[in-house]
Design a protein around this motif. Structure first.
Motif, short mmCIF file in Angstrom:
data_model
loop_
_atom_site.label_atom_id
_atom_site.label_comp_id
_atom_site.label_asym_id
_atom_site.label_seq_id
_atom_site.Cartn_x
_atom_site.Cartn_y
_atom_site.Cartn_z
N ARG A 28 0.87 -1.18 0.00
CA ARG A 28 0.00 0.00 0.00
C ARG A 28 0.90 1.22 0.00
N GLU A 29 0.65 2.12 -0.95
CA GLU A 29 1.48 3.32 -1.13
C GLU A 29 2.95 2.91 -1.27
N SER A 31 -0.84 0.14 -8.60
CA SER A 31 -0.55 0.63 -7.25
C SER A 31 -1.79 0.55 -6.36
N ARG A 32 -2.98 0.69 -6.96
CA ARG A 32 -4.21 0.56 -6.17
C ARG A 32 -4.91 -0.74 -6.52
N TYR A 33 -5.58 -1.28 -5.53
CA TYR A 33 -6.25 -2.57 -5.72
C TYR A 33 -7.42 -2.45 -6.69
N ASN A 34 -7.35 -3.24 -7.74
CA ASN A 34 -8.46 -3.38 -8.67
C ASN A 34 -8.66 -4.89 -8.85
N VAL A 39 -10.63 2.00 -9.58
CA VAL A 39 -10.57 2.88 -8.41
C VAL A 39 -9.81 4.14 -8.81
N CYS A 40 -10.44 5.31 -8.69
CA CYS A 40 -9.79 6.56 -9.12
C CYS A 40 -9.09 7.26 -7.97
N GLY A 41 -9.49 6.99 -6.76
CA GLY A 41 -8.86 7.66 -5.63
C GLY A 41 -9.26 6.99 -4.34
N MET A 42 -8.50 7.28 -3.30
CA MET A 42 -8.82 6.70 -1.99
C MET A 42 -8.79 7.79 -0.94
N ARG A 67 -0.38 1.50 -12.62
CA ARG A 67 -1.82 1.22 -12.54
C ARG A 67 -2.14 0.05 -11.60
N GLY A 107 2.55 -3.29 -8.49
CA GLY A 107 2.60 -1.85 -8.20
C GLY A 107 4.03 -1.41 -7.96
#
Ligand SMILES: Cc1cc2nc3c(=O)[nH]c(=O)nc-3n(C[C@H](O)[C@H](O)[C@H](O)COP(=O)(O)OP(=O)(O)OC[C@H]3O[C@@H](n4cnc5c(N)ncnc54)[C@H](O)[C@@H]3O)c2cc1C
Length: 327
Positions: free
Chosen positions: A11-12, A70-73, A190-193, A68, A44
């Motif tokens: 994460r990050e 980097s965030r969970y999809n 996911v576009c943002g968290m 792309r 990621g």
């Protein structure tokens, strides 16, 4: 030959300690079975220097550094993992038992037609019957499970039992090309968290100092914070503490909270109800402080102090401060 793949969750850009523990545990099991190979997959961008000295054994690390990932999809992660499983002819896939893996592993088990062994507290073996165990009914039953299909997926809080010897680590890196399927997908992404202020991450902590209703008030947790700070750990809580609003829900440990697996769990004024014990079964050492000598927490504690937390904690903190000053 049995090929295992361990998914390293980040994460990050920070790889979760629970994932590294899973890799190290599988490596330990592989040392007993020369016919087992272990690879890892990291999805990621991440600075690999953070893994130095933390990952044991021999194997290949596949890095899909495309931003792309980097965030969970779920769709992207499934396709990436499926591709590597097929390419490497892997039979066993391992995840740390996390919120992400609880979503991803069942999806993959359907896609891959694999056995799913979720929430395993201990993995005994990966090539035999009764390969892992899991606490059921709030810890009153310990069940053994074995996969029934050629492909198996495990989510686990199993930790290595031996320290890592960095000089015996030989991990080669394979950089994966950005996959074409990301452009092709029509599924939502996911576009943002939005990260909420939610207290410490008890699932990642090596040391947890947890407090129960017997602490008395939110203010009394300042002592636990100080003890946790001195020990290099974080604060956890039982459910009544969270219900009272003394601590955030992110710190709740147990059946309806988090499952933790620290090296040291210090339970302060916690009775040891089955629903609480359900979350601490993988702790390596448990220390309990309770004024009631018959409190059930003492049944699972390695070390117990019978006494009032308001008298014991200041002495413990003072002793620790003196000890740390002398070092
Ligand atoms: C469906 C369900 C799910 C649940 N999920 C969870 C969960 O996820 N996590 C969880 O924790 N609980 C959960 N519970 C609640 C659980 O059953 C217990 O009620 C709860 O764990 C008790 O919390 P406690 O030990 O802090 O409080 P208590 O049971 O009230 O115990 C307080 C303890 O502190 C000791 N004490 C009091 N004063 C002092 C003092 N001055 N010094 C030292 N010791 C002192 C007492 O001797 C006692 O042992 C759940 C319950 C249900 C029904």
């Amino acid at each position: 030959m049995k090929r295992c793949l361990v998914f390293l969750e980040q994460r990050e850009g920070v790889v979760k300690q629970a994932s590294i523990d899973t890799w190290n545990r599988v490596q330990e099991l592989a040392t007993l079975r020369p016919d087992i190979t272990v690879s890892a997959l990291l999805a990621g961008p991440a600075d690999l220097r953070q893994l130095e000295g933390r990952m044991a054994g021999t194997g290949v690390l596949y890095l899909a550094s495309d931003a792309r990932f980097s965030r969970y999809n779920p769709e992207h992660y499934q396709r990436l993992i499926t591709d590597i499983m097929k390419r490497e002819a892997c039979s066993d896939l391992f995840f740390a038992d996390t919120v992400l893996s609880r979503d991803l592993a069942p999806r993959l088990s359907v896609r891959l037609k694999a056995s799913l062994l979720s929430g395993c507290s201990i993995i005994e073996d990966i090539a035999s019957e009764a390969s892992c165990t899991r606490a059921l009914y709030s810890g009153s039953v310990i069940a053994s499970f074995a996969p029934r299909r050629p492909l198996s997926i495990y989510t686990t809080s199993s930790r290595p039992t031996h320290p890592i010897i960095p000089s015996e680590t030989h991990i080669s890196l394979v950089l994966l090309e950005p996959p074409g399927f990301i452009e092709a997908t029509l599924l939502p992404v996911v576009c943002g968290m939005v990260m909420r202020e939610s207290g410490s991450d008890v699932t990642e902590a090596g040391i947890i100092v947890a407090g129960g209703r017997g602490m008395g008030s939110a203010e009394d947790f300042e002592q636990l914070e100080e003890l946790a700070r001195l020990l290099g750990g974080v604060v956890g809580a039982s459910r009544p503490v969270v219900d009272e609003g003394w601590r955030p829900h992110a710190e709740q440990i147990g059946q309806t909270g988090k499952t933790v697996a620290p090296a040291l769990y210090v339970a302060c004024a916690i009775s040891g109800a089955p629903q609480h014990l359900a979350g601490i079964g993988s702790s390596r050492k448990v220390v309990a402080i309770n004024s009631d000598p018959h409190a059930p927490i003492f049944d699972v504690a390695d070390y117990g102090i019978v006494g009032d937390v308001h008298l014991v904690l200041p002495k413990l903190i003072e002793g620790l401060q003196e000890f740390l000053k002398k070092r």
